[in-house]
Design a protein around this motif. Structure first.
Motif, PDB file in Angstrom:
ATOM      1  N   THR A   1       0.826  -1.209   0.000  1.00 37.79           N
ATOM      2  CA  THR A   1       0.000   0.000   0.000  1.00 37.79           C
ATOM      3  C   THR A   1       0.860   1.259   0.000  1.00 37.79           C
ATOM      4  O   THR A   1       0.414   2.310  -0.466  1.00 37.79           O
ATOM      5  CB  THR A   1      -0.954   0.025   1.214  1.00 37.79           C
ATOM      6  OG1 THR A   1      -0.201  -0.128   2.426  1.00 37.79           O
ATOM      7  CG2 THR A   1      -1.976  -1.100   1.123  1.00 37.79           C
ATOM      8  N   SER A   2       2.081   1.162   0.491  1.00 43.36           N
ATOM      9  CA  SER A   2       3.003   2.308   0.456  1.00 43.36           C
ATOM     10  C   SER A   2       3.618   2.479  -0.927  1.00 43.36           C
ATOM     11  O   SER A   2       3.857   3.597  -1.387  1.00 43.36           O
ATOM     12  CB  SER A   2       4.129   2.117   1.481  1.00 43.36           C
ATOM     13  OG  SER A   2       3.621   1.944   2.771  1.00 43.36           O
TER      14      SER A   2
ATOM     15  N   SER B   1      -5.114   0.718  -1.178  1.00 39.18           N
ATOM     16  CA  SER B   1      -4.961   1.024   0.246  1.00 39.18           C
ATOM     17  C   SER B   1      -5.933   0.228   1.112  1.00 39.18           C
ATOM     18  O   SER B   1      -5.592  -0.167   2.234  1.00 39.18           O
ATOM     19  CB  SER B   1      -5.164   2.519   0.499  1.00 39.18           C
ATOM     20  OG  SER B   1      -4.169   3.269  -0.161  1.00 39.18           O
ATOM     21  N   GLN B   2      -7.139  -0.006   0.604  1.00 39.92           N
ATOM     22  CA  GLN B   2      -8.123  -0.776   1.357  1.00 39.92           C
ATOM     23  C   GLN B   2      -8.165  -2.239   0.928  1.00 39.92           C
ATOM     24  O   GLN B   2      -8.230  -3.142   1.770  1.00 39.92           O
ATOM     25  CB  GLN B   2      -9.516  -0.155   1.179  1.00 39.92           C
ATOM     26  CG  GLN B   2      -9.683   1.178   1.882  1.00 39.92           C
ATOM     27  CD  GLN B   2     -11.128   1.656   1.867  1.00 39.92           C
ATOM     28  OE1 GLN B   2     -12.036   0.906   1.506  1.00 39.92           O
ATOM     29  NE2 GLN B   2     -11.348   2.890   2.245  1.00 39.92           N
TER      30      GLN B   2
ATOM     31  N   PRO C   1      -0.544   3.853   4.171  1.00 40.49           N
ATOM     32  CA  PRO C   1      -1.979   3.691   4.442  1.00 40.49           C
ATOM     33  C   PRO C   1      -2.279   2.576   5.434  1.00 40.49           C
ATOM     34  O   PRO C   1      -3.297   2.593   6.108  1.00 40.49           O
ATOM     35  CB  PRO C   1      -2.555   3.366   3.061  1.00 40.49           C
ATOM     36  CG  PRO C   1      -1.573   3.932   2.085  1.00 40.49           C
ATOM     37  CD  PRO C   1      -0.233   3.750   2.737  1.00 40.49           C
ATOM     38  N   TYR C   2      -1.370   1.591   5.499  1.00 33.66           N
ATOM     39  CA  TYR C   2      -1.522   0.499   6.466  1.00 33.66           C
ATOM     40  C   TYR C   2      -0.170   0.272   7.122  1.00 33.66           C
ATOM     41  O   TYR C   2       0.861   0.271   6.446  1.00 33.66           O
ATOM     42  CB  TYR C   2      -1.976  -0.787   5.772  1.00 33.66           C
ATOM     43  CG  TYR C   2      -2.141  -1.949   6.722  1.00 33.66           C
ATOM     44  CD1 TYR C   2      -3.377  -2.247   7.290  1.00 33.66           C
ATOM     45  CD2 TYR C   2      -1.052  -2.743   7.081  1.00 33.66           C
ATOM     46  CE1 TYR C   2      -3.536  -3.300   8.184  1.00 33.66           C
ATOM     47  CE2 TYR C   2      -1.191  -3.797   7.977  1.00 33.66           C
ATOM     48  CZ  TYR C   2      -2.425  -4.069   8.517  1.00 33.66           C
ATOM     49  OH  TYR C   2      -2.571  -5.104   9.405  1.00 33.66           O
TER      50      TYR C   2
END
Length: 442
Positions: free
Chosen positions: A71-72, A227-228, A384-385
């Protein structure tokens, strides 16, 4: 060097594909075979179940690490992007090619195995095994040429069928009451040296059966909402796989005692014959074929994304980043498929399989190191995570991966030597590509 903007991948994948690619890329024939070998080494119900749970915990820790990295840095190709960001271009180049070789071997193996199982169902086709394998390869190439959405739909369908088959097998085993199982006795020698070696060998086998759980990370750039969707896909899919693996082992040993299944080459078939009668082996063969079709579909897509990313970064030919109207990196797909075709025709790749396992664990280890390095070197990177249990979980992941790597190095000196030779030869190739890149810019 061509820019990313000129070669866009299509952002059309979602949560359903993420879960399906994890399940499809993980559950294969391993879970039908491995429990017998593990039973032969551990010979204790709770140790066997504990080994599968321990492997599942390792995977869940890995889900956190890969969720943070993917996610990064949501780019096609997975691990090598994170390693390149953390340790520089050469580390990225080397790990990318290690990862590509590992994943590019897989389609040929799966096509051969599918042909073997089809011959079990239809013995008259014994002399046509190579043609059957090639037919499956060509069929899946044509399917993926049509576009990424088609591949996604096929992945979701095959993964759903696969889960339903395994759930049905688990339920059938637990409903069976024809054999009385003796009480499990606790092994009083669990602290012996023999046990320790057996447990770690079993854990290696378990982790090999879990391999593929991080498949969604190769497609981060094609996800509508990485991200999700990536963390949700990783954790949801992994929990489903862990539950299936633990429950199927419990189901096997509910039907037959450990001693009866120890060292069986195909435990599922032995159990199914008891539960379903003589038709049991046919049922397991059909389950195996569907399992491999799902995993074949996944591995037709994965190496293509790695080669696309390597090409875009100047680590392969420029044409490798060409994307067709359906969103498929078409040149990368064709090159990977030609490699698979050659392997199918040769028909002998046992050494490549062991080398692939070696390279795979090396990439895992470098990936987990890269998470720690990026936390230190780029504290302001948008994440994001964030992985749970940091820094304990990534350190544990590194230590376990190193342990497995040292175990492989000790038991497979030939693959270690090949890997060292590849690494040594890779540097002049890397410098040549960088010089060519510099000339193009100038």
């Amino acid at each position: 060097m061509s820019t990313e903007k000129n070669n866009p991948l299509h952002k059309v994948l979602g949560l359903g594909f993420g879960i399906a690619i994890l399940i499809g890329g993980t559950i294969g024939v391993g879970i039908l075979r491995a429990p017998g070998e593990i039973a032969g080494m551990l010979d204790n119900y709770w140790l066997i179940i504990g080994c599968w749970i321990a492997g599942g915990i390792y995977v869940l820790m890995g889900c956190g690490a890969y969720s943070e990295l993917a996610t990064s840095i949501p780019k096609a190709g997975g691990s090598y992007n994170y390693i390149k960001r953390a340790f520089g271009e050469y580390a990225g180049f080397l790990s990318g090619w290690f990862d590509y070789i590992t994943n590019a071997i897989a389609p040929a193996i799966f096509c051969i195995v599918i042909s073997e199982y089809i011959v079990i169902l239809f013995p008259s086709l014994k002399d046509q095994m190579t043609l059957i394998a090639i037919a499956f390869l060509v069929g899946f190439v044509l399917l993926h040429i049509s576009g990424v959405k088609t591949g996604s739909i096929v992945q979701q369908i095959t993964s759903t069928i696969k889960v339903l088959f395994f759930v049905a097998l688990i339920v059938a085993c637990f409903m069976y009451s024809g054999v009385k199982i003796p009480n499990v006795q606790t092994d009083t020698t669990v602290m012996s040296t023999g046990f320790v070696i057996a447990f770690f060998k079993s854990l290696q086998m378990v982790l090999g059966t879990y391999d593929g759980w991080y498949a969604i990370c190769f497609f981060a750039e094609e996800d509508e909402n990485p991200s999700q969707n990536i963390p949700r896909s990783l954790f949801t899919g992994s929990i489903i796989v862990i539950l299936i693996y633990v429950l199927i082992n419990m189901a096997y040993f509910y039907v037959l005692p450990i001693a009866s299944l120890a060292n069986s080459p195909l435990v599922a078939s032995d159990v199914a014959k008891v539960v379903f009668g003589e038709s049991g082996s046919t049922i397991v063969t059909v389950i195996a074929i569907f399992s491999i079709i799902g995993i074949l579909n996944a591995y037709m897509m994965i190496p293509t994304r790695i080669l696309f990313g390597l090409s875009r970064d100047g680590f392969f030919i420029n044409a490798g980043q060409r994307v067709n109207s359906g969103g498929t990196p078409i040149v990368s797909l064709l090159i990977s498929s030609i490699f698979s075709l050659i392997l199918i025709i040769i028909g002998s790749f046992g050494a490549l399989m062991t080398l692939g396992a070696f390279l795979s664990v090396t990439v895992w280890c470098m990936t987990y190191f890269s998470l720690i390095k990026l936390r230190v070197s780029e504290p302001n990177l948008i994440r994001p995570y964030k992985t749970w249990g940091y820094p304990v979980t990534p350190v544990l992941l590194v230590l376990v991966s190193l342990g497995i790597l040292f175990g492989f190095a000790y038991s497979d000196r030939q693959s270690l030597l090949v890997m060292v030779i590849v690494a040594v030869l890779s540097y002049p190739i890397f410098r040549l590509l960088k010089n060519k890149q510099a000339e193009e810019i100038n």
